[in-house]
Design a protein around this motif. Structure first.
Motif, PDB file in Angstrom:
ATOM      1  N   ASP A  18       0.831  -1.210   0.000  1.00  6.29           N
ATOM      2  CA  ASP A  18       0.000   0.000   0.000  1.00  6.29           C
ATOM      3  C   ASP A  18       0.865   1.260   0.000  1.00  6.29           C
ATOM      4  O   ASP A  18       0.602   2.214  -0.757  1.00  6.29           O
ATOM      5  CB  ASP A  18      -0.911   0.014   1.225  1.00  6.29           C
ATOM      6  N   ARG A  19       1.891   1.272   0.850  1.00  9.26           N
ATOM      7  CA  ARG A  19       2.725   2.469   0.962  1.00  9.26           C
ATOM      8  C   ARG A  19       3.517   2.741  -0.312  1.00  9.26           C
ATOM      9  O   ARG A  19       3.572   3.877  -0.800  1.00  9.26           O
ATOM     10  CB  ARG A  19       3.673   2.348   2.161  1.00  9.26           C
ATOM     11  N   TRP A  20       4.113   1.700  -0.870  1.00 14.56           N
ATOM     12  CA  TRP A  20       4.944   1.903  -2.055  1.00 14.56           C
ATOM     13  C   TRP A  20       4.115   2.081  -3.317  1.00 14.56           C
ATOM     14  O   TRP A  20       4.497   2.838  -4.212  1.00 14.56           O
ATOM     15  CB  TRP A  20       5.943   0.758  -2.194  1.00 14.56           C
ATOM     16  N   PHE A  21       2.967   1.416  -3.394  1.00 13.84           N
ATOM     17  CA  PHE A  21       2.107   1.625  -4.559  1.00 13.84           C
ATOM     18  C   PHE A  21       1.578   3.056  -4.570  1.00 13.84           C
ATOM     19  O   PHE A  21       1.454   3.674  -5.625  1.00 13.84           O
ATOM     20  CB  PHE A  21       0.933   0.641  -4.565  1.00 13.84           C
ATOM     21  N   GLY A  22       1.287   3.582  -3.394  1.00 14.74           N
ATOM     22  CA  GLY A  22       0.837   4.966  -3.322  1.00 14.74           C
ATOM     23  C   GLY A  22       1.870   5.939  -3.849  1.00 14.74           C
ATOM     24  O   GLY A  22       1.525   7.046  -4.286  1.00 14.74           O
ATOM     25  N   ALA A  23       3.138   5.545  -3.827  1.00 13.23           N
ATOM     26  CA  ALA A  23       4.216   6.413  -4.295  1.00 13.23           C
ATOM     27  C   ALA A  23       4.471   6.252  -5.793  1.00 13.23           C
ATOM     28  O   ALA A  23       4.628   7.243  -6.511  1.00 13.23           O
ATOM     29  CB  ALA A  23       5.495   6.129  -3.512  1.00 13.23           C
ATOM     30  N   VAL A  24       4.508   5.011  -6.289  1.00  9.80           N
ATOM     31  CA  VAL A  24       4.801   4.804  -7.716  1.00  9.80           C
ATOM     32  C   VAL A  24       3.549   4.901  -8.581  1.00  9.80           C
ATOM     33  O   VAL A  24       3.623   5.163  -9.771  1.00  9.80           O
ATOM     34  CB  VAL A  24       5.510   3.456  -7.956  1.00  9.80           C
ATOM     35  N   ARG A  25       2.368   4.607  -7.997  1.00  9.37           N
ATOM     36  CA  ARG A  25       1.049   4.873  -8.581  1.00  9.37           C
ATOM     37  C   ARG A  25       0.638   3.978  -9.741  1.00  9.37           C
ATOM     38  O   ARG A  25      -0.538   3.944 -10.091  1.00  9.37           O
ATOM     39  CB  ARG A  25       0.963   6.346  -9.023  1.00  9.37           C
ATOM     40  N   LYS A  26       1.548   3.287 -10.345  1.00  6.19           N
ATOM     41  CA  LYS A  26       1.190   2.404 -11.454  1.00  6.19           C
ATOM     42  C   LYS A  26       1.565   0.973 -11.093  1.00  6.19           C
ATOM     43  O   LYS A  26       2.701   0.710 -10.672  1.00  6.19           O
ATOM     44  CB  LYS A  26       1.893   2.826 -12.736  1.00  6.19           C
ATOM     45  N   PRO A  27       0.639   0.016 -11.251  1.00 12.60           N
ATOM     46  CA  PRO A  27       0.905  -1.360 -10.822  1.00 12.60           C
ATOM     47  C   PRO A  27       2.101  -1.996 -11.512  1.00 12.60           C
ATOM     48  O   PRO A  27       2.796  -2.821 -10.916  1.00 12.60           O
ATOM     49  CB  PRO A  27      -0.396  -2.101 -11.143  1.00 12.60           C
ATOM     50  N   GLU A  28       2.356  -1.620 -12.753  1.00 11.32           N
ATOM     51  CA  GLU A  28       3.478  -2.220 -13.475  1.00 11.32           C
ATOM     52  C   GLU A  28       4.827  -1.722 -12.971  1.00 11.32           C
ATOM     53  O   GLU A  28       5.875  -2.228 -13.391  1.00 11.32           O
ATOM     54  CB  GLU A  28       3.356  -1.954 -14.980  1.00 11.32           C
ATOM     55  N   ARG A  29       4.827  -0.754 -12.057  1.00 13.25           N
ATOM     56  CA  ARG A  29       6.082  -0.241 -11.516  1.00 13.25           C
ATOM     57  C   ARG A  29       6.357  -0.714 -10.094  1.00 13.25           C
ATOM     58  O   ARG A  29       7.323  -0.284  -9.467  1.00 13.25           O
ATOM     59  CB  ARG A  29       6.091   1.294 -11.565  1.00 13.25           C
ATOM     60  N   LEU A  30       5.500  -1.584  -9.589  1.00 15.37           N
ATOM     61  CA  LEU A  30       5.726  -2.194  -8.280  1.00 15.37           C
ATOM     62  C   LEU A  30       5.845  -3.698  -8.465  1.00 15.37           C
ATOM     63  O   LEU A  30       4.904  -4.355  -8.894  1.00 15.37           O
ATOM     64  CB  LEU A  30       4.585  -1.870  -7.323  1.00 15.37           C
ATOM     65  N   HIS A  31       7.005  -4.248  -8.164  1.00 18.16           N
ATOM     66  CA  HIS A  31       7.296  -5.663  -8.397  1.00 18.16           C
ATOM     67  C   HIS A  31       7.534  -6.347  -7.046  1.00 18.16           C
ATOM     68  O   HIS A  31       8.444  -5.974  -6.311  1.00 18.16           O
ATOM     69  CB  HIS A  31       8.541  -5.821  -9.274  1.00 18.16           C
ATOM     70  N   VAL A  32       6.726  -7.325  -6.735  1.00 18.99           N
ATOM     71  CA  VAL A  32       6.864  -8.068  -5.490  1.00 18.99           C
ATOM     72  C   VAL A  32       7.466  -9.434  -5.799  1.00 18.99           C
ATOM     73  O   VAL A  32       6.875 -10.231  -6.544  1.00 18.99           O
ATOM     74  CB  VAL A  32       5.517  -8.233  -4.772  1.00 18.99           C
ATOM     75  N   VAL A  33       8.643  -9.694  -5.260  1.00 18.42           N
ATOM     76  CA  VAL A  33       9.334 -10.965  -5.458  1.00 18.42           C
ATOM     77  C   VAL A  33       9.222 -11.749  -4.154  1.00 18.42           C
ATOM     78  O   VAL A  33       9.965 -11.522  -3.205  1.00 18.42           O
ATOM     79  CB  VAL A  33      10.812 -10.745  -5.833  1.00 18.42           C
ATOM     80  N   ARG A  34       8.266 -12.663  -4.097  1.00 18.84           N
ATOM     81  CA  ARG A  34       8.070 -13.490  -2.910  1.00 18.84           C
ATOM     82  C   ARG A  34       8.526 -14.918  -3.237  1.00 18.84           C
ATOM     83  O   ARG A  34       8.044 -15.525  -4.196  1.00 18.84           O
ATOM     84  CB  ARG A  34       6.598 -13.503  -2.484  1.00 18.84           C
ATOM     85  N   LEU A  35       9.422 -15.432  -2.426  1.00 16.95           N
ATOM     86  CA  LEU A  35       9.991 -16.751  -2.681  1.00 16.95           C
ATOM     87  C   LEU A  35       9.686 -17.698  -1.535  1.00 16.95           C
ATOM     88  O   LEU A  35       9.858 -17.352  -0.362  1.00 16.95           O
ATOM     89  CB  LEU A  35      11.505 -16.650  -2.864  1.00 16.95           C
ATOM     90  N   GLU A  36       9.229 -18.904  -1.882  1.00 17.09           N
ATOM     91  CA  GLU A  36       8.993 -19.925  -0.858  1.00 17.09           C
ATOM     92  C   GLU A  36      10.303 -20.374  -0.241  1.00 17.09           C
ATOM     93  O   GLU A  36      10.401 -20.606   0.953  1.00 17.09           O
ATOM     94  CB  GLU A  36       8.254 -21.116  -1.486  1.00 17.09           C
ATOM     95  N   ASP A  37      11.321 -20.497  -1.086  1.00 20.68           N
ATOM     96  CA  ASP A  37      12.659 -20.891  -0.620  1.00 20.68           C
ATOM     97  C   ASP A  37      13.572 -19.682  -0.801  1.00 20.68           C
ATOM     98  O   ASP A  37      14.218 -19.534  -1.831  1.00 20.68           O
ATOM     99  CB  ASP A  37      13.157 -22.094  -1.420  1.00 20.68           C
ATOM    100  N   ALA A  38      13.586 -18.798   0.196  1.00 23.51           N
ATOM    101  CA  ALA A  38      14.274 -17.513   0.058  1.00 23.51           C
ATOM    102  C   ALA A  38      15.748 -17.611   0.425  1.00 23.51           C
ATOM    103  O   ALA A  38      16.234 -16.951   1.352  1.00 23.51           O
ATOM    104  CB  ALA A  38      13.573 -16.463   0.911  1.00 23.51           C
TER     105      ALA A  38
END
Length: 224
Positions: free
Chosen positions: A129-149
């Motif tokens: 929410d905080r970072w999307f509010g700053a970049v404003r476009k969904p294609e500019r927010l990339h979430v890399v979630r890994l099961e085996d980090a």
């Protein structure tokens, strides 16, 4: 109209971000050959820049003059080139909106993309929410979630997200992020241990607070 240069800003949940910060600095020359500029020349530079924006210097044993201008210096270096820029500031994952806006002011004129690295159990609603509010476009927010980090998987996934391959950018020679800052004496070593201990405590407090906010938000939704 010329296209804006892209700036990829990495922030990471505790335990998933430090490897990116260290690997970018270590491989900065090779990454330049792959078409991306890494303005940071040491992990200390990005660390101090984060302390400056977060105003956390005193908690880490620094005076204000020691961190003053660190982020502006990195931004000036970033603006000198003409390639896409990659910066890792993992500690900024916990930044509030005014701190995020202050950070992004230095990159105004670039097309900023934010890459968030996370493990399988990290709660990301508030972060997104905080970072999307700053970049404003969904294609500019990339979430890399890994099961085996693992560090290797995080680094590979980050490179893939930004657009450079990591096959030739191994982690074997990358300094341990926990020991990335210079130590020149016994007193400095003791100071460094205390800084790392404070960092761990700060991250734990931030994580606990994020969990409390998430629970309160869920409770409000149920009531509504």
């Amino acid at each position: 109209m010329s296209k804006k240069r892209k700036a990829y800003l990495h922030v990471g949940m505790p335990g998933t971000g430090d490897v990116v910060e260290a690997a970018l600095v270590h491989h900065r020359e090779a990454i330049l050959e792959l078409g991306f500029e890494v303005p940071a020349r040491s992990a200390e530079e990005t660390f101090l820049a984060s302390l400056e924006i977060l105003r956390a210097h005193r908690a880490w044993g620094y005076e204000r003059p020691e961190v003053e201008g660190q982020w502006a210096a990195l931004c000036r270096r970033a603006w000198r080139g003409n390639l896409p820029v990659v910066v890792s500031l993992p500690m900024m994952v916990g930044a509030n909106r005014p701190e995020i806006d202050l950070l992004l002011d230095g990159l105004v004129g670039m097309q900023v993309h934010v890459v968030v690295t996370a493990g399988p159990y990290d709660h990301l609603d508030d972060v997104v929410d905080r970072w999307f509010g700053a970049v404003r476009k969904p294609e500019r927010l990339h979430v890399v979630r890994l099961e085996d980090a693992t560090p290797e998987r995080i680094w590979k996934a980050f490179g893939r997200t930004v657009g450079f391959g990591t096959a030739s950018l191994g982690l074997a020679d990358v300094p341990d992020p926990a020991g990335a800052l210079p130590v020149t004496s016994l007193d400095e070593a003791r100071r460094e241990i205390e800084r790392l201990a404070r960092r761990n405590r700060s991250l734990e407090r931030w994580r606990d607070e994020s969990e409390r906010r998430r629970r309160k938000a869920k409770k409000r939704l149920r009531v509504a």
